[in-house]
Structure formats: structure tokens, C-alpha cells
Design an enzyme around this catalytic site. Structure first.
Site, PDB file in Angstrom:
ATOM      1  N   GLY A 404       0.788   3.612 -20.657  1.00  0.00           N
ATOM      2  CA  GLY A 404       1.908   3.800 -19.736  1.00  0.00           C
ATOM      3  C   GLY A 404       2.596   2.480 -19.440  1.00  0.00           C
ATOM      4  N   ALA A 405       1.799   1.410 -19.427  1.00  0.00           N
ATOM      5  CA  ALA A 405       2.379   0.098 -19.119  1.00  0.00           C
ATOM      6  C   ALA A 405       3.369  -0.314 -20.201  1.00  0.00           C
ATOM      7  CB  ALA A 405       1.272  -0.936 -18.970  1.00  0.00           C
TER       8      ALA A 405
END
Ligand code: HXC
Length: 510
Positions: A404-405
Site C-alpha cells: 500500500g505504501a
């Protein structure tokens, strides 16, 4: 005629003396400058034009009719910083403790209104005992008027607060709504209720410094953006900051002369990323090597050090930098770093400052403290901030960019304009070890198989090319050429226009 001129000078001289020599000496004795000395240091020499020097309060309670100091505890006006217009107010602690009366507030509101109308930053120097107790609700109303103007000015002109003495009670909320807060170590503090009230209500024993000093607010609470040794240093740093900022949301930041080749090649960057993926390196080195003349103005450098935020110039033009810092917690995203970076991204976007994002991020920090603290919502702030930004955005992936980062850190999917990767970049859902533990759980006891799976995964995913094949990475670049690439990218984006759908305002996850 001569008499009248002399009278004017006498009145001015009295006003300039504020609370008188004794109180000025006491102010100096505490290592603090006076309101006027601060304005003089902040602005270009001789540029200050004062408003409302003779304003006095209208209170008649508690014997106040006998105490009507000219200026009413705040010096207001305008001047220049390196030739650029700014509006300023500076509270005078020597006059009734710099306390805010109805008229004191009106003076501040007047220059705030002028700043918005004329499109110039407002700098507020705070040194005040808060609401003037003798005035009661009139004083509170005055604060309310200032607060409302802080809101109206937000995103229109930069607002900078410098805390140089007490700032307590509801008074803290005006600085809190401004863009940047600077404090001075050992002589400034901010809190909603002071140590005595804290003791009564919660039975905690705490000093003013511990509760709301510069160290507390730059390291723990993140209320303040920077702390400085003394008034002189803090004011010099405000001048430096203003140089990076546009005057308002419709003007570009100033273009400064630069003495650094835009296509400067930096061979040392080819070896910045260590061979071992788990060995840290200092992302600040990269920032300094990309910036014109290595000039980097860091914001919130003592808070959430796993992410770096601040301003540089490329070809003399301001660029906001957001960068994961592998030296701290491996550069992970967590609650604090997400909040810090999100606020910075939104400031840049509000004031049309292009954003450079340098990515080396292993993901979001796992754990109960993060989940209970709402990492979902705080992480979403950064996601949202990038997703709504319409300024030019250039992103460089130096190493890990996982999960997600990866998406959050100004990826192509959030409509960054240029997404470059170094050959050392790894764009993947997660690192090889974690991935193999999950998808080859059945082989857990077999070291040879696990080693083979890990090697396979690394060969397949620990690189930038899968993402480049899909166009999520525009180009894999030689690290040494990064400054040149960035400079050309931002130059090509100078006329970027991107519209978002009409809305009253968004609903960023606060
Ligand atoms: C009127 C004030 C004042 C105030 C200080 N003075 N604060 N006068 N209203 N709020 C006066 C003092 O009476 C004194 O006058 C002079 O300023 C200097 O103050 P000292 O107390 O001698 O200085 P020091 O020892 O340095 O202490 C500073 C201080 C203390 C910590 C700020 O003065 C203090 O606690 N003041 C009250 C703080 C407060 O409760 N403010 C209201 C907060 S609520 P003389 O003539 O004796 O020298 C608030 C609400 C805002 O602000 C709401 C917004 C919505």
C-alpha cells in the site's frame, strides 16, 4: 507648527517605549527581544511601516481607564523580506502582558485583512498572557475574529506563527490554524491549560517547559515545526522560509538566481544504495545532492524522522520534498509520518509548489499501537493528500516500494506526472522473505526450497522492470543523472493544468 511636529515625535517615542524601560529591561533579562526589536530583525532594514500606533483600548472596568498605553500591546504593520511584501503583528509583552483586548484584536484583524486583499504572507509574533482578563467577553470576541480570519486566509496567503513567550488557553488555536509554527527554546510555551490546572484536574506534576515548551512541541506533539536557540535565530529562519514561499495561492514561488548546473551529474549517487537491501543509508544525502547549492529547508525535522519533509530549489524554483528515511525505522509509514507528510503535501498543493517524492518504503508499520491509534485513517490522509494534489509531481523510487505504501507515495496511480526508478528499486507487494513465508508456507521446514523460492521471487519482483513494463514506472534511470532528470521533468510541467471535479470541499479523513 514646530510644536505640533515635536508633539508627534514625543507621542511616537512614548508609544515606542511600550511598557517602559523597566519592563523592557525585564524582557531582555529573560533573553527575549521586545516586540519592535523583533519586527526590525524580521524585516528588511527600514522597511517597516506601522499601523495603529496610537490605538488604545476602550475598557473602563477595573481601573483600566487610567492605563491606556498607545498601541495596546501589539505592534502591527507591513514591510518586506528580501524585497517581498509581508504583513506582521508582534505582541508586546511589556504592555499589559501582551494580553489581547478588543482593540488589540482589531489591529491584528486589520493587517490580516490587508494581507489577504493584497496577497502577501502574514507573520504573527506571539508573546502574550492571552485574553485580557479585565475585558471579559470582548476579548474573547476579539480572539474569535482572529480565528475566523485564520480560516479565511488558510490556503490563500501563507501564515507563519512565531511563538516567543507564553501562548496559553484558547490563544493557541490561532497559531494552530496557521501553516507553520516556530518556537524559541526555553522562552516560549503553548498549552491549552497551564501546569496548575493540570495538577488540579489530573494530579500530574509538570513544568511549563515539559508541558508545552519547544522541545515538547517539536518532538512529541508535532504542534510546532521548528525550535530555535533564541529570538534572533528564529527570526532569521522565518526570513529563510519566506524566501521559499509564494506570496499567495495565485502566484508562483519566487525564482531565485542559482549557481548550480541543472544537469549536474552526481556519480556518488550510483553507490548511495547499499548492496544489502537491509542496510540503511541517509536519504538526506540524496536530497542535498539534488538541491540547488545543497540548500534544504527542513520542516518538522525532529518529529517522525522516518519521513523527511522540506523545501529545496531546482533551477531556482521552490520544490517541496517528501522522502522516506531508511535510517529511521527503515523508512516505514506510520501514524506520525503519514500525518506529517500529508500536511506538508497539502500545503504544497494549496500554494502551487511542485512536489518531489523520494521513495524507499517497506510498507506501513504493523502492530496494535498503530491499529488502535488509527493508522488506517492517518495513512489515508497521506493517500488522500497525494490523490487530490494537482501540482506537478515527480517521484523517484530508489529502493523498496512495497504494498500500500507503494501506491501512497505519489505513485502513477495517484496521477504523479513522472515516476522514475533507480535500477535498485523493488516495486512489489512485499519483500521476498515475507512473500515466501506466505505463498510457500508448506515448504517452511525445508531451507533449500525456501532459499530457492526466495531467489525466484527476488528475480521476478525485486526490481523496477515489472512496473516499468506496465508503464507504472516511466523510466528506469541512472542514479547519477537524477538531478538532470528532475530538473527537466519539472521544467516540462510548468504549465500543468489539472482540474478536479467541482465540490464544495472534500472530506479528507481528519
Ligand atoms: C491582563 C495580563 C494578562 C491577561 C498578564 N497580564 N496576563 N493582564 N490579562 N491575560 C499582565 C500582568 O497582570 C502583569 O501586569 C503583566 O501582564 C506581566 O505579567 P506577569 O504575571 O508579571 O508576568 P509573568 O510572571 O512572566 O507571567 C506571565 C503569565 C501570567 C504566565 C502569562 O501573567 C499569567 O498567567 N497570566 C494570565 C494568563 C491567563 O490565564 N490568560 C487567560 C488565558 S485564557 P503588571 O501590571 O502587574 O506588571 C485565554 C482565552 C483565549 O487566553 C480564548 C480564545 C477563544
Amino acid at each position: 507648527m514646530k510644536d505640533i511636529l515635536e508633539q508627534l515625535e514625543d507621542r511616537r517615542e512614548t508609544a515606542r517605549m511600550g511598557g517602559g524601560k523597566g519592563r523592557i529591561d525585564a524582557q531582555h533579562g529573560r533573553g527575549k527581544l521586545t516586540a519592535r526589536e523583533r519586527v526590525d530583525l524580521l524585516l528588511d532594514e527600514g522597511s517597516f511601516e506601522e499601523f495603529d500606533m496610537f490605538v488604545t483600548h476602550r475598557c473602563t472596568d477595573f481601573g483600566m481607564e487610567d492605563q491606556k498605553p498607545a498601541g495596546d500591546g501589539v505592534v502591527t504593520g507591513w514591510g518586506t523580506i528580501n524585497g517581498r511584501l509581508v504583513y506582521v503583528f508582534s505582541q508586546d509583552f511589556t504592555v499589559l502582558g501582551g494580553s489581547v483586548s478588543e482593540t488589540h484584536a482589531k489591529k491584528i484583524c486589520k493587517i490580516m485583512d490587508m494581507a489577504v486583499q493584497n496577497g502577501a504572507p502574514v507573520i504573527g509574533i506571539n508573546d502574550s498572557g492571552g485574553a485580557r482578563i479585565q475585558e471579559g467577553v470582548d476579548s474573547l470576541a476579539g480572539y474569535g475574529e482572529i480565528f475566523q480570519r485564520n480560516v479565511m486566509a488558510s490556503g490563500v496567503v501563507p501564515q507563519i506563527s512565531v511563538i516567543m513567550g507564553p501562548c496559553a488557553g484558547g490563544a493557541v488555536y490561532s497559531p494552530a490554524m496557521t501553516d507553520f509554527i516556530f518556537m524559541v527554546k526555553d522562552s516560549s510555551y503553548m498549552f491549552v491549560t497551564g501546569p496548575e490546572v493540570v495538577k488540579t484536574v489530573t494530579n500530574e506534576q509538570v513544568t511549563a517547559e515539559e508541558l508545552g515548551g519547544a522541545s515538547t512541541h517539536t518532538k512529541k506533539s508535532s504542534v510546532a515545526d521548528a525550535a530555535f536557540e533564541n529570538d534572533v535565530e528564529a527570526l532569521a529562519e522565518v526570513r529563510r522560509l519566506v524566501d521559499f514561499l509564494p506570496a499567495n495561492n495565485r502566484e508562483a514561488p519566487p525564482v531565485r538566481p542559482f549557481f548550480d548546473e541543472p544537469d549536474r551529474i552526481e556519480p556518488s549517487l550510483d553507490t548511495l544504495v547499499p548492496a544489502n537491501a537491509n542496510t540503511p543509508y541517509d536519504m538526506k544525502e540524496l536530497i542535498l545532492k539534488l538541491a540547488d547549492e545543497s540548500d534544504f529547508y527542513e520542516i518538522q525535522q525532529d518529529f517522525a524522522k522516518n519521513i523527511i519533509t522540506g523545501f529545496i530549489r531546482i533551477e531556482g524554483r521552490t520544490v517541496g520534498v517528501v522522502a522516506n528515511q531508511p535510517m529511521v525505522l527503515a523508512g516505514v509509514l506510520d501514524i506520525d509520518s503519514s500525518r506529517k507528510a500529508a500536511r506538508f503535501v497539502r500545503f504544497c498543493d494549496a500554494f502551487e509548489i511542485p512536489i518531489l517524492t523520494l521513495v524507499d518504503v517497506p510498507g506501513f508499520l504493523p502492530g496494535t499501537s498503530q491499529e488502535y491509534g488509527g493508522v488506517i485513517k492517518h495513512g489515508a490522509k497521506l493517500l488522500f493528500a497525494y490523490g487530490e494534489a494537482t501540482v506537478p509531481m515527480v517521484t523517484i523510487a530508489t529502493r523498496k516500494t512495497y504494498g500500500g505504501a507503494y501506491v501512497v507515495m505519489a505513485s502513477k496511480h495517484l496521477q504523479a506526472d513522472f515516476n522514475y526508478a533507480w535500477p535498485t528499486a523493488e516495486v512489489a507487494v512485499m519483500g521476498a522473505k515475507g512473500a515466501v513465508e506466505i505463498i510457500h508456507r508448506a515448504d517452511k521446514g525445508d531451507a533449500d526450497k525456501i532459499a530457492q523460492h526466495t531467489a525466484d521471487y527476488e528475480a521476478r519482483f525485486a526490481n523496477p522492470f515489472v512496473a516499468a513494463e506496465r508503464g507504472f514506472i516511466d523510466e528506469v534511470i541512472q542514479p547519477r543523472t537524477t538531478r538532470k532528470r528532475i530538473a527537466r521533468a519539472f521544467a516540462s510541467l510548468r504549465n500543468k493544468k489539472k482540474e478536479m471535479p467541482w465540490k464544495k470541499h472534500d472530506n479528507i479523513p481528519l
